[in-house]
Design an enzyme around this catalytic site. Structure first.
Site, mmCIF file in Angstrom:
data_model
loop_
_atom_site.group_PDB
_atom_site.id
_atom_site.type_symbol
_atom_site.label_atom_id
_atom_site.label_comp_id
_atom_site.label_asym_id
_atom_site.label_seq_id
_atom_site.Cartn_x
_atom_site.Cartn_y
_atom_site.Cartn_z
ATOM 1 N N TYR A 70 -9.503 5.190 -0.187
ATOM 2 C CA TYR A 70 -8.714 3.979 -0.428
ATOM 3 C C TYR A 70 -7.221 4.242 -0.254
ATOM 4 O O TYR A 70 -6.794 5.373 -0.105
ATOM 5 C CB TYR A 70 -9.046 3.312 -1.752
ATOM 6 C CG TYR A 70 -8.792 4.053 -3.047
ATOM 7 C CD1 TYR A 70 -8.121 5.250 -3.121
ATOM 8 C CD2 TYR A 70 -9.244 3.491 -4.244
ATOM 9 C CE1 TYR A 70 -7.888 5.874 -4.318
ATOM 10 C CE2 TYR A 70 -9.023 4.111 -5.457
ATOM 11 C CZ TYR A 70 -8.341 5.305 -5.486
ATOM 12 O OH TYR A 70 -8.122 5.920 -6.694
ATOM 13 N N GLU A 71 -6.437 3.161 -0.260
ATOM 14 C CA GLU A 71 -5.025 3.168 0.142
ATOM 15 C C GLU A 71 -4.877 3.640 1.595
ATOM 16 O O GLU A 71 -3.869 4.239 1.974
ATOM 17 C CB GLU A 71 -4.179 4.061 -0.788
ATOM 18 C CG GLU A 71 -4.316 3.770 -2.267
ATOM 19 C CD GLU A 71 -3.788 2.404 -2.670
ATOM 20 O OE1 GLU A 71 -3.321 1.667 -1.805
ATOM 21 O OE2 GLU A 71 -3.857 2.073 -3.865
ATOM 22 N N GLY A 72 -5.898 3.367 2.395
ATOM 23 C CA GLY A 72 -5.933 3.840 3.778
ATOM 24 C C GLY A 72 -6.593 5.196 3.824
ATOM 25 O O GLY A 72 -6.192 6.115 3.095
ATOM 26 N N ARG A 99 0.106 4.458 -2.256
ATOM 27 C CA ARG A 99 -0.086 5.806 -1.720
ATOM 28 C C ARG A 99 0.705 6.830 -2.525
ATOM 29 O O ARG A 99 0.213 7.914 -2.840
ATOM 30 C CB ARG A 99 0.331 5.841 -0.247
ATOM 31 C CG ARG A 99 -0.677 5.177 0.661
ATOM 32 C CD ARG A 99 -0.127 4.922 2.055
ATOM 33 N NE ARG A 99 -1.151 4.257 2.869
ATOM 34 C CZ ARG A 99 -0.909 3.577 3.972
ATOM 35 N NH1 ARG A 99 0.343 3.451 4.412
ATOM 36 N NH2 ARG A 99 -1.888 3.006 4.644
ATOM 37 N N LEU A 152 0.820 -1.214 0.000
ATOM 38 C CA LEU A 152 0.000 0.000 0.000
ATOM 39 C C LEU A 152 0.854 1.264 0.000
ATOM 40 O O LEU A 152 0.406 2.310 -0.477
ATOM 41 C CB LEU A 152 -0.950 0.000 1.204
ATOM 42 C CG LEU A 152 -2.078 -1.037 1.134
ATOM 43 C CD1 LEU A 152 -2.888 -1.026 2.420
ATOM 44 C CD2 LEU A 152 -2.993 -0.791 -0.057
#
Length: 586
Positions: A404-406, A266, A262
């Site tokens: 998304y991607e945290g 990011r 991830l």
């Protein structure tokens, strides 16, 4: 990897200067990256934009495999993979250049990103020779499409709480049972990177699972706010038989694989915001030049110029931060390779080392992108609310970028958590920096220089002192419980985000000057605009942070630091924005 032995370290931007000689700016793009940009631009124009209305419908999901295979034929899928497996082994900064190009592909951008960033990457970086030889070449060719199956209905940000199980048989093979949610590319994938706990393990493990193994059921396509042409489904695993050779990496190390993967996503998300943001600005500019009100085009109005200038300055800032980070990762990878680390390990560890900066560019890029799109809609006025507006679907689709991607909230917590962890482990000498600031906190403040670059160097240094002092005071007060004080942690993270972006912008200006390609009037306008916005945002963060304390007396040291270091060197921001807007409109 012992980071104490490294010359290039993540998180050091706050406590030590950056060498200008090693700083990279996008204006120095390589010929190879330019060629890939041209090829990507041609692909987007011919394959996406020429049938855009169709490509943004659910029916377009079914043409995804064909388009990904075309990308494979053009060499787009293996840019980061070594030549041994059919890749191009491009530098990470050159890959980011290509990412900004392909980000203009609307829904298809998502499908392509899943294939490369969280499909091919984990197999290449963590897979055994057996897995690489079995899958990589076909993945790079676009013959095998991939999906990343981490999220579950009740395990999103807390990924390690997932319930999907892998049980062992007598021969050491696995049987996987469980459910995954919001899996991108699920409807077109041939293989899944699946995360599950083996037996009673506390941590996840990762597996490469072929759809052809059987036992996999794909749910219906989710009805989403945007990106309708990108497959997103639930996936159900029922007694899926997986050979022991398909364990990805080591048992119990799946969460690390997921998080490190991830990190790549990011950074690339931050790069994607550049391409999309530029597209929005172009549309907004063209509309502003055509739309007439009160006898003149709206592009002549100060309110519109203000928007266009800030939108453009944000792009300049995102570019500065993203390519700074990409180059730092390249430098560290070279350093690790020279020290004898294997190719894959060097890539993994260089990405992992810059987890703070990766989270920073994701948060800043996605929030700046949202600002740009929102302002673009506003420039269109009533037309912006129409489905015929060329950026209306982007407004809906790109709202996912902050999730998304945290989520950005999780990424803000990652920033402060990693920063504190590096300090506690001695990888960042934060305490020496804090002690230095603590001794000078009562000294008189110096006047700012009249020279633009020197002035903003002083301003940046002051903000760094402020962030170091605030971090130190909050750590002293809360110690290990700082992580539980999420409101305070996120405000500190906001200081770090804004400082990294401002310093990256300033360093880019200095590098442009060094390379004799500085347009002083326009580049300084970008710097002035970004610096003022950074000042405004840090002012707000500091006021919020101070208001988190019970009494003014308890917050007195923070108030003292704010009053000393948070002083903006005056510029006429209105005129700077008008100057930049006129340049954009010219």
């Amino acid at each position: 990897m012992n980071t104490l032995e490294l010359q290039t370290k993540g998180g050091t931007f706050l406590i030590q200067p950056t060498e200008l000689s090693s700083f990279y700016i996008q204006e120095l793009i390589s010929e190879e990256a330019k060629m890939m940009h041209d090829a990507g631009t041609s692909f987007i124009r011919n394959e996406i934009e020429n049938r855009l209305e169709f490509m943004e419908t659910p029916e377009a999901i079914q043409v995804g495999p064909e388009l990904i295979q075309k990308c494979g034929e053009l060499g787009f899928l293996g840019l980061e993979v070594s030549e041994k497996y059919g890749g191009m082994d491009m530098s990470f900064k050159d890959v980011l250049h290509f990412t900004t190009t392909m980000s203009k592909g609307y829904s298809f951008t998502g499908a392509l990103g899943v294939q490369t960033s969280i499909g091919i990457a984990p197999v290449f970086l963590y897979g055994s020779d057996f897995l690489k030889e079995k899958y990589l070449t076909k993945m790079i060719a676009g013959e095998l499409l991939s999906a990343f199956a981490l999220t579950e209905p009740n395990a999103g940000s807390d990924a390690n709480s997932g319930k999907t199980k892998a049980t062992l048989d007598e021969e050491g093979n696995f049987s996987i049972n469980g459910q995954k949610a919001w899996i991108s590319n699920a409807g077109i994938a041939d293989i899944f990177i699946v995360f599950a706990k083996i037996e009673d393990d506390k941590n996840l493990s990762a597996f490469v699972v072929e759809k052809a193994f059987g036992g996999i059921t794909i749910g219906p396509e989710e009805k989403k706010m945007g990106f309708s042409g990108w497959s997103t489904c639930q996936v159900f695993f029922e007694n899926v038989k997986v050979p022991k050779e398909n364990l990805l990496g080591e048992r119990n190390k799946g969460l690390k694989i997921g998080l490190n993967t991830l990190n790549t996503g990011r950074i690339k998300l931050g790069a994607s915001c550049i391409g999309v943001g530029n597209k929005v600005i172009q549309h907004a500019k063209e509309y502003a030049e055509q739309r007439e009100q009160f006898g003149k085009t709206i592009s002549s109005f100060g309110a519109i110029k203000d928007k266009l200038a800030r939108m453009s300055a944000y792009i300049f800032a995102i570019e500065s931060a993203v390519f700074r980070l990409g180059n730092d990762i390249d430098i560290l990878r070279e350093e690790l390779t020279t020290k004898g680390e294997a190719f894959s390990n060097a890539k993994i560890n260089s990405l992992k080392e810059f987890s703070i900066e990766s989270a920073i560019v994701k948060v800043f890029g996605s929030e700046a992108q949202d600002f740009i799109i929102d302002q673009g809609i506003q420039i269109y006025g009533g037309m912006g609310f129409s489905a015929d507006c060329p950026i209306e679907h982007l407004y809906r689709s790109l709202r996912i970028s902050r999730i998304y991607e945290g989520t950005n909230e999780i990424n803000r917590l990652v920033i402060i958590k990693e920063f504190v962890k590096k300090g506690m482990k001695g990888e960042l000498d934060v305490m020496s920096a804090f002690s230095k600031v603590y001794t000078e906190i009562n000294n008189d403040s110096d006047e700012y220089s009249l020279n633009t670059i020197e002035k903003f160097q002083q301003f940046t240094d002051n903000l760094k002192s402020l962030a170091v002092f605030v971090s130190g005071i909050c750590l002293q007060k809360f110690m290990q419980k700082l992580e539980e004080e999420q409101e305070i942690s996120m405000h500190i993270s906001d200081l770090l985000i804004q400082i990294y972006v401002l310093e990256s912008t300033l360093l880019r200006i200095q590098k442009l000057q060094l390379e004799n390609i500085l347009n002083e009037e326009i580049h300084f306008a970008n710097l002035n605009i970004i610096a003022f916005d950074v000042f405004a945002k840090i002012s707000n963060s500091m006021n919020e942070l101070i208001a988190c304390f019970e009494t003014e007396k308890e917050a007195s040291s923070l108030i003292l630091a704010r009053n000393k270091y948070l002083r903006f060197p005056h510029v006429n921001v209105k005129e700077e924005r008008r100057r930049l807007a006129d340049y954009i409109l010219d």
